[in-house]
Design an enzyme around this catalytic site. Structure first.
Site, mmCIF file in Angstrom:
data_model
loop_
_atom_site.group_PDB
_atom_site.id
_atom_site.type_symbol
_atom_site.label_atom_id
_atom_site.label_comp_id
_atom_site.label_asym_id
_atom_site.label_seq_id
_atom_site.Cartn_x
_atom_site.Cartn_y
_atom_site.Cartn_z
ATOM 1 N N CYS A 98 3.444 4.985 13.344
ATOM 2 C CA CYS A 98 1.997 5.108 13.529
ATOM 3 C C CYS A 98 1.673 6.445 14.195
ATOM 4 C CB CYS A 98 1.451 3.964 14.389
ATOM 5 S SG CYS A 98 1.510 2.355 13.572
ATOM 6 N N CYS A 174 6.304 -5.510 14.879
ATOM 7 C CA CYS A 174 5.602 -4.335 14.344
ATOM 8 C C CYS A 174 4.168 -4.777 14.118
ATOM 9 C CB CYS A 174 6.241 -3.858 13.042
ATOM 10 S SG CYS A 174 5.276 -2.562 12.216
ATOM 11 N N GLU A 301 2.686 5.713 -17.919
ATOM 12 C CA GLU A 301 3.446 5.546 -16.672
ATOM 13 C C GLU A 301 4.895 5.930 -16.927
ATOM 14 O OE1 GLU A 301 5.124 5.000 -13.289
ATOM 15 O OE2 GLU A 301 2.949 4.702 -13.390
ATOM 16 N N ASP A 347 -4.053 8.000 -10.907
ATOM 17 C CA ASP A 347 -3.637 7.603 -9.559
ATOM 18 C C ASP A 347 -2.215 8.108 -9.347
ATOM 19 O OD1 ASP A 347 -3.232 6.425 -7.125
ATOM 20 O OD2 ASP A 347 -3.429 4.354 -7.822
ATOM 21 N N CYS A 374 -3.774 9.416 -2.518
ATOM 22 C CA CYS A 374 -3.345 9.024 -1.175
ATOM 23 C C CYS A 374 -3.035 10.236 -0.312
ATOM 24 C CB CYS A 374 -2.137 8.092 -1.241
ATOM 25 S SG CYS A 374 -0.705 8.803 -2.082
#
Length: 418
Positions: A98, A174, A301, A347, A374
């Site tokens: 994180c 976690c 793909e 994507d 992303c």
């Protein structure tokens, strides 16, 4: 001159690791850190916020390096938005999973929006106004990750790695993992002769899937299939994916992204759609229904297993075709045949689509392209490449699909510049 000094000079100078400097923290940067300076040296500092005054301990870097990395080990002056990290492992020298547990959720999202804006200004030459929106399904930014690959130390204990390190930090919990993952017992089990354990808590099967990965067998795809539910308004569907393949790990991300892609694309009966980097068909199956009966969807793909799963997910649709091929190769083939498309969805992986793919996509002539990304830097570069083909950014949205980390999901719409 000693051999040690010769080696240090060849490697860029004497090590600065362990040095502690008092610095004023500047803006957030892409990667989960903020930028500071010490006597002209650029310092990338984790565990801090813009505007803070901290003691930074260097974790990586040498004299003469362009920049060094550091952790904020003492906060001398905090800013609004700082909170106590809910996880005891989210601290300097501990788990690197994180980046922003020391920031409130609102602050995290403002930081991510700042990063998106900076990347578009620097890499695409565009001023964008974007707000990072929450995604339903987590618990105040925690308990959202439905797949976690835990590293295993030499004693056989599962944990997560330190930031930019192979060292394993054993854990007893976690906080961003779902309760199903923790309740699987992965952290209470000894794992001899195992490098890592991948735990998947998908909608189906009911119990989490644990895949122990011996060192020579990374990502061998042998974990079988899991199922996921998705919704788009009143519509709902179910699709299967490889347990170790790519899928959205936040429980609300797939439905959120599907709903926005469908709304932004505006597909209707008769449209010809190309779905690039289609995975196992999250968008493909919904678009196939929307363009029926006269329209057509081509899913492209590179992962053969994902294509096989995509074909299963869309087997009820006779207007969907799949190609197991690299996207650039398939687009070159389509362009050479004179094929055109009305709409396009892509994507790509974190590295982005790249200049060639964006150029070839432009030659298909879609009236609208919806790009799911992303990584904002890769997206900004590809938006710049699309501009060379006459496509401009008409809208940009961002979603907090990875709370407590620096990652952010973006959706860009590209249209011809008329």
């Amino acid at each position: 001159m000693t051999a040690r000094r010769t080696r240090e000079r060849a490697e860029g100078g004497e090590s600065l690791v362990g040095s502690e400097w008092t610095v004023e923290v500047g803006p957030v940067a892409h990667g989960g850190h903020c930028v500071a300076r010490h006597e002209g040296q650029v310092v990338f500092v984790r565990h801090t916020l813009p505007g803070e005054h901290v003691v930074a301990r260097v974790t990586e870097g040498r004299v003469g390096d362009k920049f060094v990395r550091a952790d904020a080990v003492e906060v001398l002056r905090a800013v609004p938005g700082r909170v106590e990290a809910p996880c005891p492992y989210a601290a300097p020298g501990r788990c690197g999973g994180c980046d922003f547990q020391h920031a409130s959720l609102d602050t995290q999202r403002r930081l991510k929006a700042d990063v998106v804006r900076e990347q578009f200004t620097r890499l695409a030459g565009l001023d964008v106004d974007v707000e990072v929106r929450p995604v339903p399904g987590d618990e105040a930014g925690l308990r959202w990750r439905t797949r976690v690959e835990f590293a295993v130390d030499e004693a056989g204990h599962a944990g997560l790695r330190k930031h930019r390190s192979r060292d394993v930090v054993p854990l007893d919990d976690c906080l961003i993992a779902t309760r199903g993952i923790i309740d699987s017992g992965v952290l209470d089990t000894e794992w001899p002769d195992v490098e890592s354990v991948d735990v998947v808590d998908a909608a189906h099967p009911d119990d989490p899937v644990l895949v122990a990965l011996p060192a020579p067998e990374k990502a061998d795809g042998s974990a079988g299939l899991v199922g996921e539910h998705v919704r788009d308004g009143d519509w709902q569907g179910e699709y299967v994916v490889a347990a170790r393949g790519f899928w959205q790990v936040h429980p609300g991300a797939a439905s959120t992204l599907l709903g926005r892609v469908v709304a932004l694309l505006g597909a209707s009966s008769g449209d010809r759609v190309v779905d690039l980097y289609a995975g196992s068909g999250l968008f493909t199956m919904r678009l196939g229904e929307l363009v029926a009966p006269d329209g057509f969807v081509l899913g492209v793909e590179g992962d053969r297993r994902a294509v096989d799963n995509g074909a299963t997910n869309t087997e009820h649709l006779d207007n969907v075709e799949w190609r197991a091929n690299r996207v650039d190769r398939e687009l070159r083939s389509l362009v050479s045949q004179g094929v055109t498309a009305d709409l396009a969805v892509l994507d790509p992986p974190r590295t982005g689509a790249g200049k060639e793919v964006m150029a070839l996509l432009g030659q298909l002539g879609p009236r609208r392209v919806v790009y799911v990304a992303c990584d904002p830097s890769a997206l900004a570069r590809d938006v710049r490449a699309a501009a060379d083909q006459g496509y401009v950014l008409s809208s940009l949205e961002a979603y907090d699909a990875f709370p407590m980390t620096h990652h952010v999901e973006c959706i860009a719409v590209l249209e011809p510049d008329d």
